[in-house]
Design a protein around this motif. Sequence first.
Motif, PDB file in Angstrom:
ATOM      1  N   GLN A  92      -7.805   4.265  -8.938  1.00 18.88           N
ATOM      2  CA  GLN A  92      -8.769   5.269  -9.356  1.00 18.88           C
ATOM      3  C   GLN A  92      -8.137   6.648  -9.187  1.00 18.88           C
ATOM      4  OE1 GLN A  92     -12.351   5.599 -10.431  1.00 18.88           O
ATOM      5  NE2 GLN A  92     -11.309   7.560 -10.672  1.00 18.88           N
ATOM      6  N   PRO A  93      -7.835   7.356 -10.284  1.00 17.14           N
ATOM      7  CA  PRO A  93      -7.267   8.706 -10.153  1.00 17.14           C
ATOM      8  C   PRO A  93      -8.233   9.634  -9.434  1.00 17.14           C
ATOM      9  CG  PRO A  93      -7.040   7.867 -12.391  1.00 17.14           C
ATOM     10  CD  PRO A  93      -7.972   6.936 -11.681  1.00 17.14           C
ATOM     11  N   MET A  94      -7.673  10.526  -8.631  1.00 14.53           N
ATOM     12  CA  MET A  94      -8.468  11.472  -7.862  1.00 14.53           C
ATOM     13  C   MET A  94      -8.062  12.896  -8.217  1.00 14.53           C
ATOM     14  SD  MET A  94     -10.510   9.620  -6.008  1.00 14.53           S
ATOM     15  CE  MET A  94     -11.023  10.643  -4.641  1.00 14.53           C
ATOM     16  N   PRO A  95      -8.960  13.858  -8.035  1.00 14.92           N
ATOM     17  CA  PRO A  95      -8.630  15.246  -8.382  1.00 14.92           C
ATOM     18  C   PRO A  95      -7.828  15.972  -7.306  1.00 14.92           C
ATOM     19  CG  PRO A  95     -10.914  15.094  -7.668  1.00 14.92           C
ATOM     20  CD  PRO A  95     -10.389  13.686  -7.703  1.00 14.92           C
ATOM     21  N   PHE A  96      -7.387  15.245  -6.273  1.00 20.39           N
ATOM     22  CA  PHE A  96      -6.617  15.873  -5.200  1.00 20.39           C
ATOM     23  C   PHE A  96      -5.829  14.806  -4.450  1.00 20.39           C
ATOM     24  CE2 PHE A  96     -11.168  15.620  -3.723  1.00 20.39           C
ATOM     25  CZ  PHE A  96     -11.049  14.466  -2.995  1.00 20.39           C
ATOM     26  N   GLY A 138      -1.943   8.564  -2.291  1.00 15.33           N
ATOM     27  CA  GLY A 138      -1.530   9.838  -2.863  1.00 15.33           C
ATOM     28  C   GLY A 138      -2.694  10.520  -3.555  1.00 15.33           C
ATOM     29  N   ASP A 139      -2.568  10.760  -4.867  1.00 18.19           N
ATOM     30  CA  ASP A 139      -3.652  11.377  -5.620  1.00 18.19           C
ATOM     31  C   ASP A 139      -4.500  10.331  -6.343  1.00 18.19           C
ATOM     32  OD1 ASP A 139      -1.810  10.553  -7.468  1.00 18.19           O
ATOM     33  OD2 ASP A 139      -1.662  12.473  -8.524  1.00 18.19           O
ATOM     34  N   THR A 199       0.835  -1.202   0.000  1.00 18.91           N
ATOM     35  CA  THR A 199       0.000   0.000   0.000  1.00 18.91           C
ATOM     36  C   THR A 199       0.867   1.249   0.000  1.00 18.91           C
ATOM     37  OG1 THR A 199      -0.155  -0.102   2.427  1.00 18.91           O
ATOM     38  CG2 THR A 199      -1.933  -1.114   1.158  1.00 18.91           C
ATOM     39  N   HIS A 200       0.220   2.373  -0.271  1.00 18.50           N
ATOM     40  CA  HIS A 200       0.907   3.659  -0.296  1.00 18.50           C
ATOM     41  C   HIS A 200       1.369   4.027   1.116  1.00 18.50           C
ATOM     42  CE1 HIS A 200       1.394   8.043  -0.883  1.00 18.50           C
ATOM     43  NE2 HIS A 200       1.626   7.736  -2.131  1.00 18.50           N
TER      44      HIS A 200
END
Length: 353
Positions: free
Chosen positions: A240-244, A224-225, A201-202
């Motif tokens: 899943q990419p996130m906007p933040f 992260g993001d 995991t991150h």
Amino acid sequence: MKQVFKKRLALRVIGLFLGLIALVILIRGISTPKLYTELILNAQNNVDLTDISLFYSDVGYRQIHNYTLSHEGLSPTSKKWVPYSEGFIDKAVFTTYAEHFADASTPLSSTFQNYYDTDKFVFFAFPGDLTSFRILQKDTGTLSPLKLPKHLYLHGMYVSHMKIVDDQLIILAGEAMSYHALIYTIDLSTFEVTAWKRLETHPSALDELDYTLTPDGLAVFIAGDALQIYDPFTDTTLLQPMPFEVAGITSGANYLFAYSTPNQGGLSYVQIPLNTLATSAPTLSASSLIFPSPTSQVLNLRLQGEHVYFILKDPRAPRFKNYVALYNMNTGQLDYCLGIGDASPLILTSTIQ
């Protein structure tokens, strides 16, 4: 003789007076202190405040006080509580569980790490690895260990989430001293571990609000993001990419709530329908919330219906040290806010029920 009598009488009066003072102190220590609260906003009188309770405690957990939330504010309960690693358990319930453990010649202390109470079972996680895990069957009072297959990966862990999906139990734990999660699948008809995963995991996914289990058993981690999503039934992982930059997540019945805290005084968030979480990667746009005070910090949160419930702390605020704030996820508006004054030497714990 009269002087001796007067001295004895004076000593008795002083003793009685000191005894009364001690009794008052004892009563105050036992009774639940009344908290100063002030209703700051109630935009909708039909906001659901049921099933929300807060815990205040001293540092050593010698005093544990529980308050329930209603439209009249916070009301103390008379229940007694026992602390365990991840929260508090009703003392009467703990006593019942302890009796079942005693029947199995396995004493139960309050040092257990976590538990999960369902209609048929109670699951207990203890410090260490999966060998100490126990399942209590409510109908028979039988206490059972897990059936562990050969070559099963075992390591010290911290169990944070458990969820029943159909006839299986999913256990999500953080591996001790490692940037890995441990996910185990248990067949509840046999109590056998049927699948397991050691997932890297991150480095930011360390605390309880950094990962969660959805009702369908998906394990989700901040990364992260992005969000790291693991499906234990297909043994697949996606990002899943996130906007933040994600600071925390929680799962409700229908949505996953992910948030960031880029600035003081509020946060950015997205809510993702759970039915799209593992099947697609939609483009997400962030919304924002403004906190009641510019120095508020998230202590805990929960999804309930269309609202997200925040328990906030603000140690720098002169008036309210804590807030209960309810935001409507459809509108992004603050629908309810209760300010809570300083309760020193008691502090509001992160536990919310």
